[in-house]
Scaffold this active site. Structure first.
Site, mmCIF file in Angstrom:
data_model
loop_
_atom_site.group_PDB
_atom_site.id
_atom_site.type_symbol
_atom_site.label_atom_id
_atom_site.label_comp_id
_atom_site.label_asym_id
_atom_site.label_seq_id
_atom_site.Cartn_x
_atom_site.Cartn_y
_atom_site.Cartn_z
ATOM 1 C CB SER A 1 35.272 -23.309 20.564
ATOM 2 O OG SER A 1 34.951 -22.673 21.755
ATOM 3 C CG HIS B 1 34.572 -20.810 17.352
ATOM 4 N ND1 HIS B 1 33.382 -20.487 15.902
ATOM 5 C CD2 HIS B 1 33.057 -20.919 18.221
ATOM 6 C CE1 HIS B 1 32.743 -20.294 15.918
ATOM 7 N NE2 HIS B 1 31.996 -20.777 17.670
ATOM 8 C CG ASP C 1 31.630 -19.697 21.048
ATOM 9 O OD1 ASP C 1 30.942 -20.219 20.077
ATOM 10 O OD2 ASP C 1 32.519 -20.909 21.458
ATOM 11 C CG MET D 1 27.402 -18.046 25.193
ATOM 12 S SD MET D 1 27.472 -19.161 25.669
ATOM 13 C CE MET D 1 28.391 -20.404 24.802
ATOM 14 C CG HIS E 1 28.640 -18.391 17.643
ATOM 15 N ND1 HIS E 1 29.160 -19.596 18.141
ATOM 16 C CD2 HIS E 1 27.527 -17.790 16.514
ATOM 17 C CE1 HIS E 1 27.358 -20.009 17.963
ATOM 18 N NE2 HIS E 1 26.786 -19.130 17.146
ATOM 19 C CG MET F 1 25.456 -18.050 20.611
ATOM 20 S SD MET F 1 26.411 -18.943 21.160
ATOM 21 C CE MET F 1 28.407 -18.403 21.408
ATOM 22 C CG MET G 1 24.274 -22.845 16.732
ATOM 23 S SD MET G 1 26.411 -23.086 16.835
ATOM 24 C CE MET G 1 25.899 -23.558 18.299
ATOM 25 C CG ASP H 1 29.852 -23.647 16.625
ATOM 26 O OD1 ASP H 1 30.280 -24.709 17.528
ATOM 27 O OD2 ASP H 1 29.472 -22.326 17.106
HETATM 28 C C1 DX5 Z 1 27.967 -23.792 21.877
HETATM 29 C C2 DX5 Z 1 29.343 -23.074 21.167
HETATM 30 C C3 DX5 Z 1 30.445 -23.481 21.060
HETATM 31 C C4 DX5 Z 1 30.814 -24.569 21.759
HETATM 32 C C5 DX5 Z 1 31.573 -26.033 20.624
HETATM 33 O O1 DX5 Z 1 26.970 -22.685 22.313
HETATM 34 O O2 DX5 Z 1 28.681 -22.292 19.663
HETATM 35 O O3 DX5 Z 1 31.245 -23.149 19.599
HETATM 36 O O4 DX5 Z 1 32.305 -23.504 22.512
HETATM 37 O O5 DX5 Z 1 31.925 -26.982 21.939
HETATM 38 P P1 DX5 Z 1 32.085 -28.118 21.564
HETATM 39 O O6 DX5 Z 1 32.887 -28.061 20.734
HETATM 40 O O7 DX5 Z 1 32.264 -27.876 23.487
HETATM 41 O O8 DX5 Z 1 30.893 -28.671 21.751
HETATM 42 ZN ZN ZN Z 2 30.434 -21.110 18.571
#
Ligand code: DX5
Ligand code: ZN
Length: 216
Positions: free
Chosen positions: A8, A33, A35, A37, A66, A68, A137, A175
């Site tokens: 990630s 990956h 993320d 947000m 991903h 969110m 998740m 994840d």
């Molecule tokens: C959390 C993200 C994850 C995050 C994982 O909201 O979707 O992808 O980056 O990070 P670690 O591996 O540090 O939990």
């Molecule tokens: Zn993620």
């Protein structure tokens, strides 16, 4: 079958994004990956299109995006244009999940559905044969570096059963809080892809850490 490893980028050093992406290019990682947000679906804001495009300019591996975000259907084509090869939306963020899955596939991207820790995998019963990936998740989304939720093992088993029962080709991605300790059991239960953020980027040798996960 070796697992798919998806570090990630959220946990990388954003001030040195190019070299972080180049490190991942050299590594045994399969996907990057990404993320996204929005500060609404989750209580945090990560980054948007300009940063994704900067990652894409240097990345030599598929971008596993991903989302969110609320109303992800408003941005699917834009994420595809910015280089996403896999686009995952949250079930909890979609009023018309079936339509959004078709929308993702129409762009040529692979369609993923992400589930929060409290969301039952049984809610996927009527779409599981349409999706390419389910992202379970294993922390509450919004932040890297959180503690892995143990109930995830049970969810993988239920999801695997559903996939088999519906003759689906969906991959299972885990994840949140993934590390060298929990990865073997996640794979044994049926996970296909592991996302790892802080475990990779806070290690002293990320290339070796990725290799260790890949070769469990
Ligand atoms: C959390 C993200 C994850 C995050 C994982 O909201 O979707 O992808 O980056 O990070 P670690 O591996 O540090 O939990
Ligand atoms: Zn993620």
């Amino acid at each position: 079958m070796k697992p798919i490893i998806a570090p990630s980028v959220l946990a990388s050093d954003f001030a040195n994004l190019q070299s972080e992406v180049e490190m991942l290019n050299q590594s045994q990682a399969d996907w990057l990956h990404i993320d996204i947000m929005d500060g609404r679906f989750v209580p945090n804001i990560s980054f948007g299109f300009p940063v994704l495009q900067a990652i894409q300019r240097h990345a030599k591996k598929p971008l596993d995006v991903h989302l969110m975000i609320v109303e992800p259907e408003l941005y699917i084509e834009q994420f595809r244009a910015a280089g996403a090869e896999i686009i995952s939306v949250h079930l909890e963020a979609c009023n018309h999940l079936h339509r959004t899955i078709q929308q993702i596939k129409a762009t040529g991207a692979k369609a993923g559905v992400a589930l929060n820790p409290h969301t039952s995998v049984q809610l996927l019963d009527d779409v599981i044969s349409d999706v390419d990936l389910v992202c379970l998740m294993s922390v509450n989304p919004g932040f890297g570096g959180q503690k892995f939720i143990e109930n995830t093992y049970r969810k993988i088993e239920s999801l695997k059963n559903l996939i088999i029962a519906r003759n689906s080709q969906a991959l299972i991605e885990i994840d949140g809080g993934v590390n060298q300790q929990n990865a073997p059991l996640l794979l044994e239960k049926g996970a296909d892809a592991l996302v790892a953020g802080s475990f990779v980027f806070s290690s002293s040798d990320p290339l070796q850490t990725i290799a260790n996960l890949k070769n469990l």
